[in-house]
Write a protein that holds these residues in place. Sequence first.
Motif, PDB file in Angstrom:
ATOM      1  N   SER A  41     -11.359   2.481   5.043  1.00 39.08           N
ATOM      2  CA  SER A  41     -11.058   3.093   3.768  1.00 39.08           C
ATOM      3  C   SER A  41     -11.889   4.341   3.593  1.00 39.08           C
ATOM      4  O   SER A  41     -12.920   4.524   4.219  1.00 39.08           O
ATOM      5  CB  SER A  41     -11.332   2.114   2.613  1.00 39.08           C
ATOM      6  N   GLY A  47     -10.585   1.948  -0.638  1.00 40.60           N
ATOM      7  CA  GLY A  47      -9.411   1.688   0.189  1.00 40.60           C
ATOM      8  C   GLY A  47      -8.179   2.409  -0.303  1.00 40.60           C
ATOM      9  O   GLY A  47      -7.070   1.991  -0.064  1.00 40.60           O
ATOM     10  N   ALA A  49      -7.383   2.954  -3.548  1.00 38.17           N
ATOM     11  CA  ALA A  49      -6.934   2.519  -4.852  1.00 38.17           C
ATOM     12  C   ALA A  49      -7.236   3.539  -5.933  1.00 38.17           C
ATOM     13  O   ALA A  49      -6.541   3.624  -6.930  1.00 38.17           O
ATOM     14  CB  ALA A  49      -7.586   1.177  -5.206  1.00 38.17           C
ATOM     15  N   GLU A 234       2.248  -7.166   1.538  1.00 40.24           N
ATOM     16  CA  GLU A 234       0.842  -6.897   1.208  1.00 40.24           C
ATOM     17  C   GLU A 234       0.420  -5.507   1.678  1.00 40.24           C
ATOM     18  O   GLU A 234      -0.313  -4.797   0.971  1.00 40.24           O
ATOM     19  CB  GLU A 234      -0.037  -7.971   1.827  1.00 40.24           C
ATOM     20  N   GLU A 238      -0.743  -1.837  -0.526  1.00 44.88           N
ATOM     21  CA  GLU A 238      -2.042  -1.206  -0.301  1.00 44.88           C
ATOM     22  C   GLU A 238      -1.935   0.184   0.310  1.00 44.88           C
ATOM     23  O   GLU A 238      -2.805   1.029   0.087  1.00 44.88           O
ATOM     24  CB  GLU A 238      -2.890  -2.097   0.610  1.00 44.88           C
ATOM     25  N   HIS A 239      -0.873   0.431   1.072  1.00 41.23           N
ATOM     26  CA  HIS A 239      -0.776   1.678   1.830  1.00 41.23           C
ATOM     27  C   HIS A 239       0.475   2.462   1.443  1.00 41.23           C
ATOM     28  O   HIS A 239       1.444   1.904   0.930  1.00 41.23           O
ATOM     29  CB  HIS A 239      -0.787   1.377   3.329  1.00 41.23           C
TER      30      HIS A 239
END
Length: 371
Positions: A41, A47, A49, A234, A238-239
């Motif tokens: 990250s 990461g 966010a 998931e 996140e990505h």
Amino acid sequence: MHPDQPRVRRALATGAATLALVLVSSCSSAEAPERLGAGASDPGTGGGAEPQSSSDPAPEPLTVAFGGDVMFEGLLRSRLDDPATALGPIADQLSAADLAMVNLETAVTEGGSPAGKDFVFRAPASSLEALAAAGVDVATVANNHGMDYGEQGLLDTLDHGNASPVALVGAGRDADEAYTPHVAEVNGQSIALFGATDVLDDHLIPAWTAGGDSPGLASTKGDMRERMLTAVSEAAAEHDNVAVFLHWGLEGAHCPLPHAPELADDLVAAGAGAVVGGHAHVLSPGGFQGTAYVHYGLGNFVFYNFPGAAAETGVLTLTFDRGGVTAADWAPARIQGGVPVPYEGADADRAQRSWVDLRARCDLPLTDSPV
């Protein structure tokens, strides 16, 4: 995971001195980005966010080049005498993209015991050197040859991968590792690259599928389909972008198996912007489904020099931008001496038309552009 790759970079914080300069001059600068490994990250962003600061450059699209089945048995083995040139002229097309990914259809080991099947492939660690020299960043080993030399052969493969600049996906020392993607950040966007197999001999499924504490491959067969869909979902949360490289299809058949379009739909619904794959050893159709891209079979790539349809191949380059694929380029090639040689001129046009015609032949609603 592999921060030293020169073609993939990510923006880094420039330190207190630069921050002071930003405040005084109201201008900003950013160093060239570098690759992030899986799970890495950006410092201070949690990461990815946290929102970008106003001084960060705006995210830009990224490109990923995909090639089909790769192994180094037979006439290919001697090409490893010089890994720097082993993949021949196709290296230029792979290196032109921000990232490149192939299906490594062999165990990377000089040990282990051969599995009880008709064809088993293995290659020395120099095979990964050859891939890296040609511009390959990621390889999936989730296929029906990934454990050709048993559990020990797979563990050797993973160890060689850890020592290589080529990230291996689709296998692990346990299920958690096998279903973990390689994550890179390019041009201010993250992308998660998965590998999984939809092809395994029935008698090998228990031993070859990664378990809670046992080595093996990521799979979409049976109950493992839900495990894969969950992993994709998931990753998509996140990505910025997700791509899945599947080992699927029927050997020798241009058209996908009946369940494949539904599997592709499910992976796209879970968050994959692209689903590509191989196994059939001949080309299959590819194209857009909405803003996602699905390619049912990239064919052989670095492989035995079979004649006819098995020698037809190419490089698929996709442009990703914030979850979708905005452009696709299919550059056809033909295998000569075991490696792809790009078509040129009228031959390239003919090969391109032949590949596009597979969509109608297989009755698949795929298009040239996102819709």
